[in-house]
Design a protein around this motif. Structure first.
Motif, PDB file in Angstrom:
ATOM      1  N   THR A 126       0.839  -1.201   0.000  1.00 30.72           N
ATOM      2  CA  THR A 126       0.000   0.000   0.000  1.00 30.72           C
ATOM      3  C   THR A 126       0.871   1.246   0.000  1.00 30.72           C
ATOM      4  N   ARG A 127       1.935   1.215   0.789  1.00 28.33           N
ATOM      5  CA  ARG A 127       2.861   2.357   0.792  1.00 28.33           C
ATOM      6  C   ARG A 127       3.512   2.524  -0.581  1.00 28.33           C
ATOM      7  N   GLU A 128       3.836   1.413  -1.225  1.00 20.88           N
ATOM      8  CA  GLU A 128       4.451   1.484  -2.556  1.00 20.88           C
ATOM      9  C   GLU A 128       3.477   2.083  -3.573  1.00 20.88           C
ATOM     10  N   LEU A 129       2.212   1.687  -3.491  1.00 21.64           N
ATOM     11  CA  LEU A 129       1.214   2.237  -4.405  1.00 21.64           C
ATOM     12  C   LEU A 129       1.024   3.730  -4.136  1.00 21.64           C
ATOM     13  N   ALA A 130       1.025   4.122  -2.868  1.00 21.47           N
ATOM     14  CA  ALA A 130       0.923   5.544  -2.522  1.00 21.47           C
ATOM     15  C   ALA A 130       2.108   6.311  -3.095  1.00 21.47           C
ATOM     16  N   ALA A 131       3.306   5.728  -3.012  1.00 25.17           N
ATOM     17  CA  ALA A 131       4.508   6.387  -3.541  1.00 25.17           C
ATOM     18  C   ALA A 131       4.418   6.568  -5.052  1.00 25.17           C
ATOM     19  N   LYS A 132       3.842   5.588  -5.738  1.00 12.63           N
ATOM     20  CA  LYS A 132       3.691   5.708  -7.189  1.00 12.63           C
ATOM     21  C   LYS A 132       2.744   6.849  -7.547  1.00 12.63           C
ATOM     22  N   HIS A 133       1.651   6.958  -6.817  1.00 13.27           N
ATOM     23  CA  HIS A 133       0.725   8.059  -7.084  1.00 13.27           C
ATOM     24  C   HIS A 133       1.354   9.404  -6.707  1.00 13.27           C
ATOM     25  N   ALA A 134       2.131   9.433  -5.639  1.00  9.37           N
ATOM     26  CA  ALA A 134       2.817  10.671  -5.258  1.00  9.37           C
ATOM     27  C   ALA A 134       3.771  11.109  -6.363  1.00  9.37           C
ATOM     28  N   ASN A 135       4.451  10.158  -6.969  1.00  8.03           N
ATOM     29  CA  ASN A 135       5.381  10.492  -8.044  1.00  8.03           C
ATOM     30  C   ASN A 135       4.659  10.907  -9.322  1.00  8.03           C
ATOM     31  N   LEU A 136       3.491  10.349  -9.563  1.00  9.11           N
ATOM     32  CA  LEU A 136       2.679  10.817 -10.687  1.00  9.11           C
ATOM     33  C   LEU A 136       2.263  12.270 -10.464  1.00  9.11           C
ATOM     34  N   ALA A 137       1.921  12.606  -9.222  1.00  9.67           N
ATOM     35  CA  ALA A 137       1.566  13.988  -8.903  1.00  9.67           C
ATOM     36  C   ALA A 137       2.754  14.915  -9.138  1.00  9.67           C
ATOM     37  N   ALA A 138       3.932  14.503  -8.675  1.00  8.60           N
ATOM     38  CA  ALA A 138       5.135  15.315  -8.874  1.00  8.60           C
ATOM     39  C   ALA A 138       5.454  15.473 -10.359  1.00  8.60           C
ATOM     40  N   ALA A 139       5.235  14.411 -11.131  1.00  8.01           N
ATOM     41  CA  ALA A 139       5.502  14.465 -12.572  1.00  8.01           C
ATOM     42  C   ALA A 139       4.576  15.460 -13.261  1.00  8.01           C
ATOM     43  N   ALA A 140       3.350  15.594 -12.778  1.00  7.63           N
ATOM     44  CA  ALA A 140       2.412  16.560 -13.357  1.00  7.63           C
ATOM     45  C   ALA A 140       2.924  17.990 -13.140  1.00  7.63           C
ATOM     46  N   ILE A 141       3.428  18.287 -11.950  1.00  7.16           N
ATOM     47  CA  ILE A 141       3.994  19.614 -11.681  1.00  7.16           C
ATOM     48  C   ILE A 141       5.223  19.840 -12.545  1.00  7.16           C
ATOM     49  N   ASP A 142       6.023  18.814 -12.688  1.00  8.10           N
ATOM     50  CA  ASP A 142       7.249  18.906 -13.477  1.00  8.10           C
ATOM     51  C   ASP A 142       6.953  19.181 -14.948  1.00  8.10           C
ATOM     52  N   SER A 143       5.765  18.815 -15.411  1.00  8.38           N
ATOM     53  CA  SER A 143       5.398  18.985 -16.821  1.00  8.38           C
ATOM     54  C   SER A 143       4.737  20.325 -17.109  1.00  8.38           C
ATOM     55  N   LEU A 144       4.568  21.170 -16.097  1.00  9.76           N
ATOM     56  CA  LEU A 144       4.003  22.499 -16.331  1.00  9.76           C
ATOM     57  C   LEU A 144       4.959  23.322 -17.185  1.00  9.76           C
ATOM     58  N   PRO A 145       4.437  24.283 -17.948  1.00  9.17           N
ATOM     59  CA  PRO A 145       5.307  25.130 -18.777  1.00  9.17           C
ATOM     60  C   PRO A 145       6.394  25.787 -17.934  1.00  9.17           C
ATOM     61  N   GLU A 146       7.589  25.850 -18.479  1.00  8.22           N
ATOM     62  CA  GLU A 146       8.712  26.403 -17.730  1.00  8.22           C
ATOM     63  C   GLU A 146       8.544  27.907 -17.537  1.00  8.22           C
ATOM     64  N   THR A 147       9.141  28.400 -16.482  1.00 12.87           N
ATOM     65  CA  THR A 147       9.074  29.829 -16.170  1.00 12.87           C
ATOM     66  C   THR A 147      10.359  30.260 -15.487  1.00 12.87           C
ATOM     67  N   ASP A 148      10.694  31.536 -15.643  1.00 15.80           N
ATOM     68  CA  ASP A 148      11.869  32.082 -14.966  1.00 15.80           C
ATOM     69  C   ASP A 148      11.489  32.776 -13.659  1.00 15.80           C
ATOM     70  N   ASP A 149      10.192  32.863 -13.374  1.00 19.10           N
ATOM     71  CA  ASP A 149       9.737  33.527 -12.161  1.00 19.10           C
ATOM     72  C   ASP A 149      10.104  32.681 -10.944  1.00 19.10           C
ATOM     73  N   GLU A 150      10.956  33.223 -10.091  1.00 17.15           N
ATOM     74  CA  GLU A 150      11.475  32.452  -8.962  1.00 17.15           C
ATOM     75  C   GLU A 150      10.390  32.106  -7.948  1.00 17.15           C
ATOM     76  N   GLU A 151       9.428  33.028  -7.780  1.00 21.98           N
ATOM     77  CA  GLU A 151       8.332  32.755  -6.845  1.00 21.98           C
ATOM     78  C   GLU A 151       7.520  31.557  -7.308  1.00 21.98           C
ATOM     79  N   VAL A 152       7.249  31.495  -8.609  1.00 22.33           N
ATOM     80  CA  VAL A 152       6.492  30.386  -9.177  1.00 22.33           C
ATOM     81  C   VAL A 152       7.285  29.089  -9.045  1.00 22.33           C
TER      82      VAL A 152
END
Length: 413
Positions: free
Chosen positions: A368-394
């Motif tokens: 169950t922890r492993e499955l949770a980790a996989k979903h957590a990494n999918l969530a992180a991958a979604a943020i990582d795929s957002l359009p790039e920006t130079d705004d440091e706050e963002v």
């Protein structure tokens, strides 16, 4: 006319395929994962809970900037001032003419029992992470005014989401006959079931008024769907057959309805208010969906491994109420004889003891922890795929959203 399209996102040599189908899940982000289709309540739905192996993400996450892993962030501290304002506004929004109703409605919003305010934190962070267009295209007083107005509208989404969430807790406690919530006596115990139900209804009505004031039909539709999902998920839990109780697919779909739909659709609403593209709104949805699933999977683990003091409610509460969660389902794959224990139900203490014996002998908790980790990494991958920006706050806020995915799966309460 049915809607069906596929968007291919290529990031750092990794290929992500995003499909949009007219389903209750909305958008699905997948990479070598498979979908299955089933009919539930006469509604055809496409969903996917089987996700790639953990190692797939090791080279995909945190590559937008090398600074993603350079500093430790406290995501909650980044929006602490806004959270304080939000808490005050929530208390003022639940004032009612009838004193007893007012007292009941504000019961879980009072200082000291507000909870972690996890959902408002996610939504306020998502707002900063996605408000790139206005930040980069508008300058001067006009840009400042637009940014301020947008932020207020996005704060409203955080407030609405929290009211819907608390209303669902009040109703759940009645259905579960719970006696504690957030470390104090549950509202239904203190004031009775009828008042608790009415307080939940009152919060939903206040959320509807706030939602209508945004005057955005797509956002209204999204959050109205969330309420439908909450009811559907609870009904699925109450009326499941023996076969459904033992189905991981059924469990994950119910979990999406009861937990992940609220945060995923609220994240999408934040993106829509910011005027983001369909693709970016989809990534916000994916972040919320997978973060919500990871959160609930860890909740399921903690129900077995946590203490009543750390959880703010009784441990083993799910199994005592006959609710079968991921750890037991994984244990059953190793010990099929557990199926017959589930069929008998958990009214008898010896059946609970037998199920726990099988669980502790299995890898149910670990898987169950492993499955949770996989979903957590999918969530992180979604943020990582957002359009790039130079705004440091963002960029800093996006790092905080990624950090939250790890906090969710390493928490102990």
């Amino acid at each position: 006319m049915s809607l069906s399209w596929i968007l291919r996102i290529t990031r750092n040599g990794s290929h992500w395929f995003v499909s949009h189908r007219p389903s209750s899940y909305g958008f699905l982000l997948s990479n070598n994962s498979h979908s299955s289709t089933r009919k539930v309540f006469n509604c055809r739905e496409t969903y996917s809970w089987t996700v790639p192996s953990f190692h797939v993400f090791k080279h995909q996450i945190h590559h937008q900037s090398s600074s993603l892993v350079e500093e430790q962030l406290d995501p909650f501290s980044l929006v602490a001032d806004e959270l304080s304002l939000l808490a005050n506004r929530l208390q003022s929004m639940v004032i009612a003419e009838v004193p007893k109703l007012a007292s009941a409605a504000e019961y879980l919003f009072k200082m000291g029992v507000q909870g972690k305010r996890f959902r408002p934190t996610v939504l306020l962070l998502m707002a900063t992470a996605l408000n790139v267009r206005i930040l980069e295209t508008e300058t001067g007083s006009v840009g400042d005014a637009l940014t301020t107005e947008l932020r207020k509208r996005q704060q409203s989404i955080a407030e609405i989401t929290e009211m819907i969430h608390v209303a669902s807790l009040l109703h759940d406690d009645v259905l579960d006959d719970a006696d504690t919530r957030r470390g104090i006596g549950s509202l239904n115990l203190v004031m009775g079931n009828k008042v608790a139900v009415l307080a939940g209804d009152f919060l939903l009505s206040r959320a509807c008024v706030a939602l209508a004031s945004l005057k955005n039909t797509e956002v209204v539709s999204l959050l109205a769907t969330v309420v439908e999902h909450l009811v559907t998920g609870e009904t699925m839990q109450m009326t499941s057959t023996s076969e459904q109780l033992c189905s991981m697919e059924y469990y994950m779909q119910k979990t999406y309805y009861k937990t992940a739909s609220l945060i995923s659709n609220s994240c999408k609403a934040i993106a829509l208010l910011a005027g983001q593209t369909t693709e970016v709104a989809m990534l916000a949805f994916e972040y919320g969906k997978n973060l919500g699933l990871a959160y609930q999977l860890i909740d399921d683990v903690l129900d077995f491994t946590g203490t009543s003091a750390s959880l703010g409610k009784g441990s083993l509460s799910d199994i005592r109420h006959g609710i079968v969660t991921a750890p037991i389902l994984f244990a059953m794959e190793e010990f099929p004889q557990l199926h017959s224990v589930i069929d008998q139900g958990f009214d008898k203490p010896e059946n609970i003891d037998a199920a726990l014996d099988y669980l502790w002998k299995s890898r149910g908790i670990q898987r169950t922890r492993e499955l949770a980790a996989k979903h957590a990494n999918l969530a992180a991958a979604a943020i990582d795929s957002l359009p790039e920006t130079d705004d440091e706050e963002v960029r800093k806020t996006r790092r905080a959203l990624v950090d939250l995915t790890q906090r969710v799966i390493t928490r102990n309460k």
